[in-house]
Scaffold this active site. Structure first.
Site, PDB file in Angstrom:
ATOM      1  N   LYS A   1      -7.747   4.413 -19.804  1.00  0.00           N
ATOM      2  CA  LYS A   1      -8.032   4.755 -21.205  1.00  0.00           C
ATOM      3  C   LYS A   1      -6.819   4.463 -22.093  1.00  0.00           C
ATOM      4  O   LYS A   1      -6.476   3.328 -22.268  1.00  0.00           O
ATOM      5  CB  LYS A   1      -8.460   6.222 -21.291  1.00  0.00           C
ATOM      6  CG  LYS A   1      -9.470   6.648 -20.213  1.00  0.00           C
ATOM      7  CD  LYS A   1     -10.757   5.886 -20.281  1.00  0.00           C
ATOM      8  CE  LYS A   1     -11.726   6.394 -19.213  1.00  0.00           C
ATOM      9  NZ  LYS A   1     -12.789   5.483 -18.910  1.00  0.00           N
TER      10      LYS A   1
ATOM     11  N   TYR B   1     -15.578  15.063 -16.643  1.00  0.00           N
ATOM     12  CA  TYR B   1     -16.082  13.684 -16.616  1.00  0.00           C
ATOM     13  C   TYR B   1     -17.141  13.556 -15.503  1.00  0.00           C
ATOM     14  O   TYR B   1     -17.004  14.169 -14.433  1.00  0.00           O
ATOM     15  CB  TYR B   1     -14.893  12.737 -16.388  1.00  0.00           C
ATOM     16  CG  TYR B   1     -15.335  11.367 -15.986  1.00  0.00           C
ATOM     17  CD1 TYR B   1     -16.042  10.563 -16.873  1.00  0.00           C
ATOM     18  CD2 TYR B   1     -15.077  10.868 -14.712  1.00  0.00           C
ATOM     19  CE1 TYR B   1     -16.480   9.310 -16.498  1.00  0.00           C
ATOM     20  CE2 TYR B   1     -15.504   9.613 -14.330  1.00  0.00           C
ATOM     21  CZ  TYR B   1     -16.215   8.841 -15.228  1.00  0.00           C
ATOM     22  OH  TYR B   1     -16.664   7.600 -14.852  1.00  0.00           O
TER      23      TYR B   1
ATOM     24  N   ASP C   1      -6.675  17.396 -15.775  1.00  0.00           N
ATOM     25  CA  ASP C   1      -7.024  16.042 -16.201  1.00  0.00           C
ATOM     26  C   ASP C   1      -6.653  15.928 -17.681  1.00  0.00           C
ATOM     27  O   ASP C   1      -7.235  16.597 -18.542  1.00  0.00           O
ATOM     28  CB  ASP C   1      -8.525  15.779 -15.985  1.00  0.00           C
ATOM     29  CG  ASP C   1      -8.915  14.344 -16.361  1.00  0.00           C
ATOM     30  OD1 ASP C   1      -8.222  13.731 -17.199  1.00  0.00           O
ATOM     31  OD2 ASP C   1      -9.930  13.846 -15.838  1.00  0.00           O
TER      32      ASP C   1
ATOM     33  N   ARG D   1       0.845  -1.209   0.000  1.00  0.00           N
ATOM     34  CA  ARG D   1       0.000   0.000   0.000  1.00  0.00           C
ATOM     35  C   ARG D   1       0.880   1.258   0.000  1.00  0.00           C
ATOM     36  O   ARG D   1       0.429   2.351  -0.342  1.00  0.00           O
ATOM     37  CB  ARG D   1      -0.974  -0.008   1.195  1.00  0.00           C
ATOM     38  CG  ARG D   1      -1.870   1.221   1.256  1.00  0.00           C
ATOM     39  CD  ARG D   1      -3.135   1.010   2.093  1.00  0.00           C
ATOM     40  NE  ARG D   1      -2.894   0.361   3.355  1.00  0.00           N
ATOM     41  CZ  ARG D   1      -2.372   0.929   4.431  1.00  0.00           C
ATOM     42  NH1 ARG D   1      -2.001   2.189   4.395  1.00  0.00           N
ATOM     43  NH2 ARG D   1      -2.206   0.247   5.543  1.00  0.00           N
TER      44      ARG D   1
HETATM   45  C1  LIG Z   1     -11.672  12.546 -18.613  1.00  0.00           C
HETATM   46  C2  LIG Z   1     -11.825  11.459 -17.586  1.00  0.00           C
HETATM   47  N1  LIG Z   1     -11.271  11.619 -16.380  1.00  0.00           N
HETATM   48  C3  LIG Z   1     -11.384  10.673 -15.428  1.00  0.00           C
HETATM   49  C4  LIG Z   1     -12.097   9.510 -15.638  1.00  0.00           C
HETATM   50  C5  LIG Z   1     -12.228   8.496 -14.548  1.00  0.00           C
HETATM   51  O1  LIG Z   1     -11.383   7.420 -14.780  1.00  0.00           O
HETATM   52  P1  LIG Z   1     -11.630   5.950 -14.181  1.00  0.00           P
HETATM   53  O2  LIG Z   1     -12.832   5.384 -14.835  1.00  0.00           O
HETATM   54  O3  LIG Z   1     -10.352   5.248 -14.493  1.00  0.00           O
HETATM   55  O4  LIG Z   1     -11.850   6.104 -12.707  1.00  0.00           O
HETATM   56  C6  LIG Z   1     -12.693   9.303 -16.885  1.00  0.00           C
HETATM   57  C7  LIG Z   1     -13.468   8.063 -17.148  1.00  0.00           C
HETATM   58  O5  LIG Z   1     -14.147   7.940 -18.144  1.00  0.00           O
HETATM   59  C8  LIG Z   1     -12.552  10.304 -17.884  1.00  0.00           C
HETATM   60  O6  LIG Z   1     -13.111  10.157 -19.098  1.00  0.00           O
END
Ligand SMILES: Cc1ncc(COP(=O)(O)O)c(C=O)c1O
Length: 426
Positions: free
Chosen positions: A241, A132, A216, A79
């Site tokens: 992704k 998101y 992000d 961890r």
């Molecule tokens: C732009 C963006 N940020 C963060 C996330 C969250 O990622 P996770 O599904 O790996 O938690 C996503 C998920 O689709 C996303 O499209």
């Protein structure tokens, strides 16, 4: 300890490219039975040679003393640290042009742990909109329950909207974070990262403290946008992704200066939001083909977008290299992004029924949320990923009932075009 030669970034005076370094950076085969590839260190805990070692490792991990010159953190417990994750973090930092990186159990674990490390009751977060869906929920529904004020500004709205939101936030509470998702999911709206940093500097208090700029970078990162080079303090990425790239794992990352990551690392240890070694190993494997995959998907997406832009049943295509002349995002795109990437949206003529009909007829594209995998996916943001945004707000953000989001994979783009062509027929 890994010998220096396994962390070489130069051959003569040539700096090695990230794609070259992905094949082995930070891994010493002679520490692992000469195995060419790193093993999966499937262990919860690590054995100390001496009690004194355990004491020293904990002192460093818990920030009870400063690191000695050239000292490497000792392995304690998965961890806190693990060899697979340390190698992966070193490699992700290379792509993000950052000093360091931390990996997490998901993109949301990366985003939430990073925000928990920096926001406090009575502070404010200024954020771009849309973000998101999960991030939106965290910012607008969860953080306010803990006394954090969150103020949104529209991505794609130029810098004026961001400046106004920052002023509004300053009047409400000390601003802890400017949080930017650029390009935004699903609209591809852009935010000028350099301007976000200037605004953060303008909000500095007399003791020199300023809001952190967190970006992000999931939609273009790490290949087509490097936010740290433009002034971001921390870059968060859903590794689920493009980096994972095969739609078979969930993980997240956060990159930045080691000092900016320290509170995030501490929070990760306590919240237990770190990535597991098996996932870490899979991510390292994926990093070896990252550039090939992202480059192929980007080229395919451009071809697909060109087809859609000419199609009589398509009302609009929202790919960054298809922006109309004079759009405020054109200049930001030219300066900040290396390419438009392979996730973009388009509107069919009509509304939800017409969009659903197209989605239901697709055969090569799979009807699924997520993005960045080798296979192409299609989804309906208004009723799926962004469905908890009220309809009038969705319309304001451009998430209309006719909008379809595509994540173009690495299939032959002509096959994808044939699929869309048959799905778009009356
Ligand atoms: C732009 C963006 N940020 C963060 C996330 C969250 O990622 P996770 O599904 O790996 O938690 C996503 C998920 O689709 C996303 O499209």
């Amino acid at each position: 300890m890994v010998e220096k030669r396994w962390r070489k970034k130069l051959i003569g005076n040539r700096t090695l490219s990230p794609e070259t370094l992905m094949m082995g950076y930070g891994y010493d085969p002679f520490l692992s039975e000469r195995s060419l590839k790193p093993p999966v260190f499937h262990t919860s805990t690590f054995v100390f040679r001496k009690a004194q070692d355990g004491k020293e490792f904990f002192e460093l991990a818990y920030g009870l003393r400063k690191k000695r010159p050239n000292e490497e953190p000792g392995l304690i417990y998965s961890r806190i640290n693990n060899p697979d994750l340390e190698m992966l973090e070193d490699r992700l930092a290379i792509w993000d042009e950052a000093e360091a990186n931390l990996v997490f159990a998901s993109g949301m674990a990366a985003i939430s742990t990073t925000l928990w490390a920096y926001v406090r009751p009575g502070t404010a977060v200024v954020h771009s909109d849309p973000v998101y869906g999960g991030t939106e929920f965290l910012l607008t529904k969860i953080l306010p329950q803990f006394g954090v004020t969150t103020i949104a500004f529209p991505a794609e709205g130029g810098t004026k909207a961001m400046e106004a939101a920052a002023e509004q936030a300053r009047a409400a509470a000390p601003v802890a974070v400017i949080y930017v998702e650029t390009p935004a999911n699903p609209t591809n709206g852009l935010v000028d990262i350099r301007r976000a940093r200037e605004i953060a500097e303008g909000l500095a208090t007399s003791d020199g403290k300023r809001p952190l700029v967190i970006v992000d970078n999931t939609l273009l990162g790490p290949l087509f946008q490097t936010p740290i080079a433009y002034g971001a303090d921390l870059v968060v990425t859903s590794l689920t992704k493009y980096v994972g790239g095969h739609s078979d794992l969930i993980a997240g990352g956060c990159s930045g200066a080691a000092t900016a990551l320290d509170p995030v690392r501490g929070m990760r240890t306590i919240l237990g939001t770190m990535c597991d070694p098996q996932t870490g190993w899979l991510l390292m494997r994926s990093l070896e083909t990252l550039k090939l995959r992202m480059t192929a998907a980007d080229a395919g997406a451009r071809k697909v977008a060109e087809f859609l832009a000419r199609h009589p049943r398509v009302a609009s295509v929202w790919r960054l290299d298809f922006l109309p002349d004079g759009h405020p995002d054109c200049e930001v795109f030219e300066r900040q992004c290396k390419s438009a990437g392979s996730t973009f949206s388009f509107e069919v003529k009509g509304g939800e029924a017409e969009a659903f009909a197209v989605l239901d007829r697709l055969e090569v594209f799979k009807l699924a949320v997520s993005l960045g995998g080798t296979e192409s996916l299609a989804s309906h943001p208004a009723s799926m990923t962004h469905s908890d945004i009220p309809p009038e707000e969705q319309m304001r953000l451009g998430i209309t009932p006719a909008l379809i989001r595509l994540s173009v994979g690495i299939e032959n783009p002509d096959d994808l075009i044939a699929d869309l062509d048959q799905a778009l027929r009356e």
